[in-house]
Design a protein around this motif. Structure first.
Motif, PDB file in Angstrom:
ATOM      1  N   ALA A 290       0.850  -1.186   0.000  1.00  0.00           N
ATOM      2  CA  ALA A 290       0.000   0.000   0.000  1.00  0.00           C
ATOM      3  C   ALA A 290       0.888   1.239   0.000  1.00  0.00           C
ATOM      4  CB  ALA A 290      -0.908  -0.007   1.226  1.00  0.00           C
ATOM      5  N   ASP A 291       0.565   2.193  -0.855  1.00  0.00           N
ATOM      6  CA  ASP A 291       1.396   3.394  -0.959  1.00  0.00           C
ATOM      7  C   ASP A 291       1.238   4.256   0.291  1.00  0.00           C
ATOM      8  OD1 ASP A 291       3.125   5.207  -2.278  1.00  0.00           O
ATOM      9  OD2 ASP A 291       1.391   6.470  -2.715  1.00  0.00           O
ATOM     10  N   ARG A 292       2.364   4.713   0.827  1.00  0.00           N
ATOM     11  CA  ARG A 292       2.368   5.619   1.969  1.00  0.00           C
ATOM     12  C   ARG A 292       3.731   6.285   2.032  1.00  0.00           C
ATOM     13  NH1 ARG A 292       3.263   0.498   4.150  1.00  0.00           N
ATOM     14  NH2 ARG A 292       4.933   0.363   5.710  1.00  0.00           N
ATOM     15  N   PRO A 293       3.869   7.397   2.699  1.00  0.00           N
ATOM     16  CA  PRO A 293       5.166   8.077   2.766  1.00  0.00           C
ATOM     17  C   PRO A 293       6.237   7.174   3.378  1.00  0.00           C
ATOM     18  CG  PRO A 293       3.413   9.518   3.556  1.00  0.00           C
ATOM     19  CD  PRO A 293       2.808   8.165   3.383  1.00  0.00           C
ATOM     20  N   GLY A 294       7.414   7.174   2.765  1.00  0.00           N
ATOM     21  CA  GLY A 294       8.539   6.466   3.357  1.00  0.00           C
ATOM     22  C   GLY A 294       8.764   5.054   2.880  1.00  0.00           C
ATOM     23  N   VAL A 295       7.926   4.525   1.986  1.00  0.00           N
ATOM     24  CA  VAL A 295       8.094   3.138   1.548  1.00  0.00           C
ATOM     25  C   VAL A 295       9.458   2.932   0.889  1.00  0.00           C
ATOM     26  CG1 VAL A 295       7.295   1.396  -0.089  1.00  0.00           C
ATOM     27  CG2 VAL A 295       5.649   2.611   1.325  1.00  0.00           C
ATOM     28  N   VAL A 296       9.817   3.797  -0.041  1.00  0.00           N
ATOM     29  CA  VAL A 296      11.091   3.640  -0.755  1.00  0.00           C
ATOM     30  C   VAL A 296      12.257   3.767   0.221  1.00  0.00           C
ATOM     31  CG1 VAL A 296      12.533   4.514  -2.617  1.00  0.00           C
ATOM     32  CG2 VAL A 296      10.060   4.526  -2.864  1.00  0.00           C
ATOM     33  N   HIS A 297      12.157   4.716   1.154  1.00  0.00           N
ATOM     34  CA  HIS A 297      13.222   4.870   2.152  1.00  0.00           C
ATOM     35  C   HIS A 297      13.364   3.608   2.990  1.00  0.00           C
ATOM     36  CE1 HIS A 297      15.603   6.264   5.505  1.00  0.00           C
ATOM     37  NE2 HIS A 297      14.614   5.911   6.320  1.00  0.00           N
ATOM     38  N   GLN A 298      12.244   3.038   3.425  1.00  0.00           N
ATOM     39  CA  GLN A 298      12.320   1.849   4.268  1.00  0.00           C
ATOM     40  C   GLN A 298      12.973   0.683   3.531  1.00  0.00           C
ATOM     41  OE1 GLN A 298       8.079   1.851   5.194  1.00  0.00           O
ATOM     42  NE2 GLN A 298       8.544   2.167   7.367  1.00  0.00           N
ATOM     43  N   VAL A 299      12.621   0.497   2.263  1.00  0.00           N
ATOM     44  CA  VAL A 299      13.216  -0.587   1.479  1.00  0.00           C
ATOM     45  C   VAL A 299      14.712  -0.359   1.295  1.00  0.00           C
ATOM     46  CG1 VAL A 299      13.248  -1.733  -0.763  1.00  0.00           C
ATOM     47  CG2 VAL A 299      11.059  -1.100   0.281  1.00  0.00           C
ATOM     48  N   CYS A 300      15.070   0.839   0.861  1.00  0.00           N
ATOM     49  CA  CYS A 300      16.486   1.127   0.592  1.00  0.00           C
ATOM     50  C   CYS A 300      17.320   1.081   1.873  1.00  0.00           C
ATOM     51  CB  CYS A 300      16.629   2.486  -0.084  1.00  0.00           C
ATOM     52  SG  CYS A 300      15.947   2.534  -1.753  1.00  0.00           S
ATOM     53  N   ALA A 301      16.755   1.540   2.977  1.00  0.00           N
ATOM     54  CA  ALA A 301      17.487   1.503   4.246  1.00  0.00           C
ATOM     55  C   ALA A 301      17.707   0.056   4.690  1.00  0.00           C
ATOM     56  CB  ALA A 301      16.716   2.274   5.311  1.00  0.00           C
ATOM     57  N   ALA A 302      16.697  -0.813   4.472  1.00  0.00           N
ATOM     58  CA  ALA A 302      16.848  -2.219   4.838  1.00  0.00           C
ATOM     59  C   ALA A 302      17.943  -2.884   4.007  1.00  0.00           C
ATOM     60  CB  ALA A 302      15.517  -2.949   4.652  1.00  0.00           C
ATOM     61  N   LEU A 303      18.017  -2.549   2.726  1.00  0.00           N
ATOM     62  CA  LEU A 303      19.056  -3.106   1.860  1.00  0.00           C
ATOM     63  C   LEU A 303      20.435  -2.555   2.228  1.00  0.00           C
ATOM     64  CD1 LEU A 303      17.121  -2.959  -1.531  1.00  0.00           C
ATOM     65  CD2 LEU A 303      17.616  -4.999  -0.165  1.00  0.00           C
ATOM     66  N   ALA A 304      20.494  -1.257   2.548  1.00  0.00           N
ATOM     67  CA  ALA A 304      21.776  -0.652   2.939  1.00  0.00           C
ATOM     68  C   ALA A 304      22.285  -1.267   4.231  1.00  0.00           C
ATOM     69  CB  ALA A 304      21.611   0.853   3.089  1.00  0.00           C
ATOM     70  N   ALA A 305      21.389  -1.610   5.145  1.00  0.00           N
ATOM     71  CA  ALA A 305      21.803  -2.221   6.408  1.00  0.00           C
ATOM     72  C   ALA A 305      22.458  -3.579   6.182  1.00  0.00           C
ATOM     73  CB  ALA A 305      20.592  -2.362   7.327  1.00  0.00           C
ATOM     74  N   LEU A 306      22.147  -4.204   5.050  1.00  0.00           N
ATOM     75  CA  LEU A 306      22.769  -5.483   4.689  1.00  0.00           C
ATOM     76  C   LEU A 306      23.990  -5.285   3.801  1.00  0.00           C
ATOM     77  CD1 LEU A 306      19.490  -7.482   3.925  1.00  0.00           C
ATOM     78  CD2 LEU A 306      20.978  -7.744   5.924  1.00  0.00           C
ATOM     79  N   ASP A 307      24.433  -4.012   3.666  1.00  0.00           N
ATOM     80  CA  ASP A 307      25.587  -3.652   2.839  1.00  0.00           C
ATOM     81  C   ASP A 307      25.364  -4.023   1.369  1.00  0.00           C
ATOM     82  OD1 ASP A 307      28.055  -2.388   2.591  1.00  0.00           O
ATOM     83  OD2 ASP A 307      29.162  -4.295   2.642  1.00  0.00           O
ATOM     84  N   LEU A 308      24.136  -3.823   0.926  1.00  0.00           N
ATOM     85  CA  LEU A 308      23.787  -4.086  -0.468  1.00  0.00           C
ATOM     86  C   LEU A 308      23.613  -2.770  -1.206  1.00  0.00           C
ATOM     87  CD1 LEU A 308      21.177  -6.951   0.017  1.00  0.00           C
ATOM     88  CD2 LEU A 308      23.578  -7.174  -0.632  1.00  0.00           C
ATOM     89  N   THR A 309      23.986  -2.747  -2.480  1.00  0.00           N
ATOM     90  CA  THR A 309      23.898  -1.550  -3.309  1.00  0.00           C
ATOM     91  C   THR A 309      22.700  -1.658  -4.252  1.00  0.00           C
ATOM     92  OG1 THR A 309      26.287  -1.231  -3.266  1.00  0.00           O
ATOM     93  CG2 THR A 309      25.079  -0.160  -5.047  1.00  0.00           C
ATOM     94  N   VAL A 310      21.898  -0.605  -4.297  1.00  0.00           N
ATOM     95  CA  VAL A 310      20.803  -0.537  -5.263  1.00  0.00           C
ATOM     96  C   VAL A 310      21.355   0.123  -6.521  1.00  0.00           C
ATOM     97  CG1 VAL A 310      18.510   0.356  -5.754  1.00  0.00           C
ATOM     98  CG2 VAL A 310      19.070  -0.414  -3.447  1.00  0.00           C
ATOM     99  N   ARG A 311      21.564  -0.666  -7.560  1.00  0.00           N
ATOM    100  CA  ARG A 311      22.139  -0.140  -8.792  1.00  0.00           C
ATOM    101  C   ARG A 311      21.091   0.528  -9.680  1.00  0.00           C
ATOM    102  NH1 ARG A 311      27.068   1.275  -8.139  1.00  0.00           N
ATOM    103  NH2 ARG A 311      28.411  -0.403  -7.376  1.00  0.00           N
ATOM    104  N   SER A 312      19.859   0.124  -9.532  1.00  0.00           N
ATOM    105  CA  SER A 312      18.799   0.736 -10.325  1.00  0.00           C
ATOM    106  C   SER A 312      17.492   0.514  -9.584  1.00  0.00           C
ATOM    107  CB  SER A 312      18.738   0.105 -11.719  1.00  0.00           C
ATOM    108  OG  SER A 312      17.700   0.668 -12.478  1.00  0.00           O
ATOM    109  N   ALA A 313      16.685   1.565  -9.514  1.00  0.00           N
ATOM    110  CA  ALA A 313      15.394   1.457  -8.831  1.00  0.00           C
ATOM    111  C   ALA A 313      14.304   1.987  -9.743  1.00  0.00           C
ATOM    112  CB  ALA A 313      15.413   2.245  -7.524  1.00  0.00           C
ATOM    113  N   HIS A 314      13.164   1.343  -9.684  1.00  0.00           N
ATOM    114  CA  HIS A 314      12.040   1.729 -10.538  1.00  0.00           C
ATOM    115  C   HIS A 314      10.803   1.799  -9.663  1.00  0.00           C
ATOM    116  CE1 HIS A 314      14.777   0.910 -13.848  1.00  0.00           C
ATOM    117  NE2 HIS A 314      15.191  -0.043 -13.047  1.00  0.00           N
ATOM    118  N   VAL A 315      10.457   3.011  -9.294  1.00  0.00           N
ATOM    119  CA  VAL A 315       9.371   3.269  -8.352  1.00  0.00           C
ATOM    120  C   VAL A 315       8.159   3.698  -9.150  1.00  0.00           C
ATOM    121  CG1 VAL A 315       8.632   4.683  -6.404  1.00  0.00           C
ATOM    122  CG2 VAL A 315      11.014   3.936  -6.575  1.00  0.00           C
TER     123      VAL A 315
END
Length: 729
Positions: A666-691
């Motif tokens: 469900a769309d709500r403020p902060g969804v993209v941030h939460q996903v990217c922050a979870a991936l960054a916490a695992l030391d993973l790089t998002v090379r391309s994102a399509h929102v």
């Protein structure tokens, strides 16, 4: 108690109040107007009454003596006291007042005054109709634009929506002008049935309301003795569509009357092709037409009407339905050509299609239409029911036919692209064999039949691929190219995709989404042996010197369709995209779509947001505060999770260079941030994102890599999916 009983009870109350007030018996009258004047009181309707008097008659406090017992009875009043001359002047000044006064009905007092008033109002309405109808039409158009169509709204208003009770009242007023006529039986039957629906709605809601909230459909179905909510919706939408059709037809006739000088001369026939003629702005049959000998005549007459943006006279359509023989199978070429002409007419298609619908002609031409007739879309973003959406898709495609090699195939594919809806099987899968069968019946050759079936089967493939995959990844275009035989099919699919999206809603074909679709189409065209002439975007951006040399951040804001496009550049690092997403979430700027990629160790992200008032300096300061840790976006954005569990899926087939993670929530403020922050916490790089945000749902796709080692292992991919799911839940 039915409407007649409610009206009789209200009349008795008013008569008693008038008698108790000892109001004058001559030169004064209490009259009902509007819905009460028509005797159409719903259970919680107001009593709309006027105390009218001659100028020479003094009333004193008679008005108050009448109103108080009515109030004491619990009745809701809409009341006024006016002299006879005031009433006429008010009706002359305000067309809405005039409409209500056309239904004046005597309640108490001097009946001669009521009769005189009614005659004066009606005579004045007829005398001034030519000059007043343009103002009335403008009022009607504004209301339609504001309220939407009864046949298609998720929360319809039975009174004010286009095709509602207000339009039915306007049609009766147009008939009263003596300038035009309306099919009385159809109008009155539909109007009275819609009044029954409103009565039932008041009963189940327990209050005065004209809006059918979603939770009321089941109870409304019970009150109307229908099987369920779907049947209740279908009945209401059918009534709305019929009244809308009658309204549009009548207003076009009004336009024709107003455009020509008044005279008693009979309109002449102008023959335009065998059996088909024009008369008084409508398409009719010539005097020597023989419908029984020509099965193509119905479609040919419809095509002429649509091409010229004229009405196909309903009486003519009904005669053609009754007398034309069934089309043979396969259709003769003339019938197929006439259908394509009809679909290619653009603006003129809708009113003619409605006439074919209302007269039963579609049942003979396309019996499969019943599958989607008045069928609501499952997705809230759709502004029309499925049948109307299909017609709108054909109208949109009419603008695109010059750019494709087979306009006939495109238009028929548009007509049939959603024909598979209404069942349990995915509609593009169910629709393909239906479309092939229909195209065969229409007389298309085997190659064209196969092409129509292919377009129906894959009509969502291009937009789905463009909005959920990385266009720069070779696997993206290859997946699409593997489904298509050649560049001609791709060209047709691109046109169908655009027409379908434009017919859905404005946000379904934003400049951003159009750019993504055309980029994927261009890359696919290259694989199919065509030059990439449609390529529009994912080109390298120019990186400012201070970003490249000093590691600064660059934020550029450009106006875009209904908002702004923000380009953010900074030295690439794990977590950069999470910080950028947090920036827009903290701004409460709704992200409609976004793209991100790495370019020579510089992280580039482009954000399409629904905010027209973004300041570059403010964005830069806030972003720097996030990066420096002075602002904790996680704490500020933490809120109640969605009641619907998010879906997080790893798509191993989508890329050979990265691991693709698809997130639907469900769309709500902060969804993209939460996903990217979870991936960054695992030391993973998002090379391309399509929102992508469409309606209430966010569909976000992330191309993820290990910080220095390419695609993720199965174990790491599962760990990433779990981390994202946990962050969103």
């Amino acid at each position: 108690m039915d409407r007649a009983g409610r009206t009789a009870a209200a009349d008795e109350l008013c008569v008693s109040a008038y008698a108790a007030a000892q109001a004058p018996e001559t030169g004064c009258a209490l009259v009902a107007v509007g819905g009460y004047g028509r005797g159409e009181l719903a259970p919680y309707s107001d009593l709309d009454v006027v105390l009218v008097h001659e100028a020479a008659v003094g009333l004193g406090d008679a008005g108050e003596r009448i109103w108080y017992p009515l109030w004491d009875s619990g009745a809701k009043l809409d009341h006024s006291v006016r002299s006879e001359q005031d009433v006429i002047e008010q009706a002359d000044a305000d067309v809405r007042v005039a409409l209500g006064l056309l239904d004046v009905r005597h309640l108490a007092g001097d009946p001669n005054l009521t009769l005189r008033l009614r005659s004066s109002v009606l005579a004045h309405w007829r005398r001034t109709a030519r000059s007043r109808l343009p103002a009335l039409r403008e009022l009607v158009a504004k209301r339609h634009a504001l309220m939407g169509e009864l046949a298609h709204l998720s929360v319809p208003d039975l009174k004010e929506s286009e095709g509602g009770l207000r339009d039915a009242t306007v049609l009766k007023a147009l008939v009263a002008t003596w300038l035009v006529d309306v099919p009385h039986v159809d109008l009155e039957r539909s109007r009275r049935t819609l009044l029954d629906v409103r009565d039932a709605l008041h009963g189940v809601a327990g209050r005065a309301t004209d809006r059918v909230a979603p939770e009321l459909w089941d109870d409304l179905a019970d009150a109307l003795d229908l099987e369920g909510a779907d049947d209740a919706q279908r009945q209401v939408r059918q009534l709305g569509r019929r009244i809308t059709h009658l309204s549009r037809l009548t207003w076009r006739r009004v336009d024709g009357v107003l455009a020509r000088p008044s005279s008693g001369r009979r309109a002449e026939l102008e023959t335009v092709e065998p059996g088909v003629a024009l008369s008084a702005g409508e398409v009719v049959l010539t005097r020597d037409a023989r419908p029984a000998d020509d099965p193509t005549l119905l479609l040919r007459a419809a095509a002429v009407a649509a091409e010229r943006d004229l009405e196909l006279a309903p009486a003519t359509a009904a005669r053609l339905v009754a007398e034309c023989p069934a089309l043979p199978e396969p259709w003769p070429p003339g019938a197929r050509q006439a259908l394509v002409r009809l679909l290619a007419a653009g603006t003129g298609l809708l009113p003619v299609w409605e006439t074919l619908e209302e007269t039963g002609a579609l049942d003979a031409v396309l019996p499969e239409w019943e599958r989607i007739r008045l069928l609501p879309h499952a997705s809230a973003i759709h502004r029309f029911t499925v049948d109307r959406h299909v017609v709108e898709t054909c109208r949109e495609a009419a603008r695109l036919i010059r750019g494709v090699a087979r306009p006939d195939v495109l238009l028929v594919a548009c007509l049939l692209h959603d024909i598979g809806k209404g069942g349990l099987t995915e509609h593009s899968v169910a629709g393909e064999p239906l479309a092939r069968r229909i195209a065969t019946r229409m007389g298309f050759d085997d190659d064209a039949v196969a092409l129509v079936g292919l377009l129906v089967r894959h009509h969502l493939a291009l937009v789905d691929t463009a909005t959920t995959r990385d266009p720069a990844d070779p696997a993206t275009a290859r997946q699409l190219a593997d489904r298509l035989p050649d560049a001609e099919a791709l060209s047709l699919l691109l046109a169908l995709t655009e027409a379908d999206a434009r017919a859905t809603a404005p946000q379904a074909w934003s400049s951003w989404r159009a750019g993504l679709v055309r980029e994927v189409a261009a890359r696919t065209a290259t694989l199919l042996g065509e030059p990439a002439t449609l390529l529009e975007g994912h080109q390298e951006v120019s990186v400012p010197r201070e970003v490249r040399r000093r590691g600064a951040v660059s934020i550029q804001v450009e106006p875009a369709e209904g908002g702004a496009r923000v380009t953010l550049l900074a030295p690439d690092r794990v977590g950069l995209l999470a910080d950028a997403a947090a920036l827009f979430a903290l701004q409460r700027a709704s992200v409609r779509s976004a793209r991100a990629w790495s370019q020579d160790d510089i992280g580039v992200s482009v954000w399409d947001v629904a905010d027209e008032h973004l300041d570059e300096a403010v964005l830069r300061n806030r972003f720097e505060a996030i990066v420096a840790g002075r602002v904790d976006p996680g704490a500020r954005l933490r809120g109640d999770p969605s009641r619907i569990a998010p879906t997080v899926v790893v798509r191993p087939e989508a890329s050979t260079r990265s691991t693709v993670i698809e997130v639907r929530t469900a769309d709500r403020p902060g969804v993209v941030h939460q996903v990217c922050a979870a991936l960054a916490a695992l030391d993973l790089t998002v090379r391309s994102a399509h929102v992508d945000t469409l309606g209430p749902q966010a569909v976000d796709v992330f191309y993820v890599q290990e910080a220095h080692a390419g695609a993720l292992s199965d174990t790491r991919a599962a760990e990433a999916a779990h981390g994202v799911r946990e962050a969103l839940s």
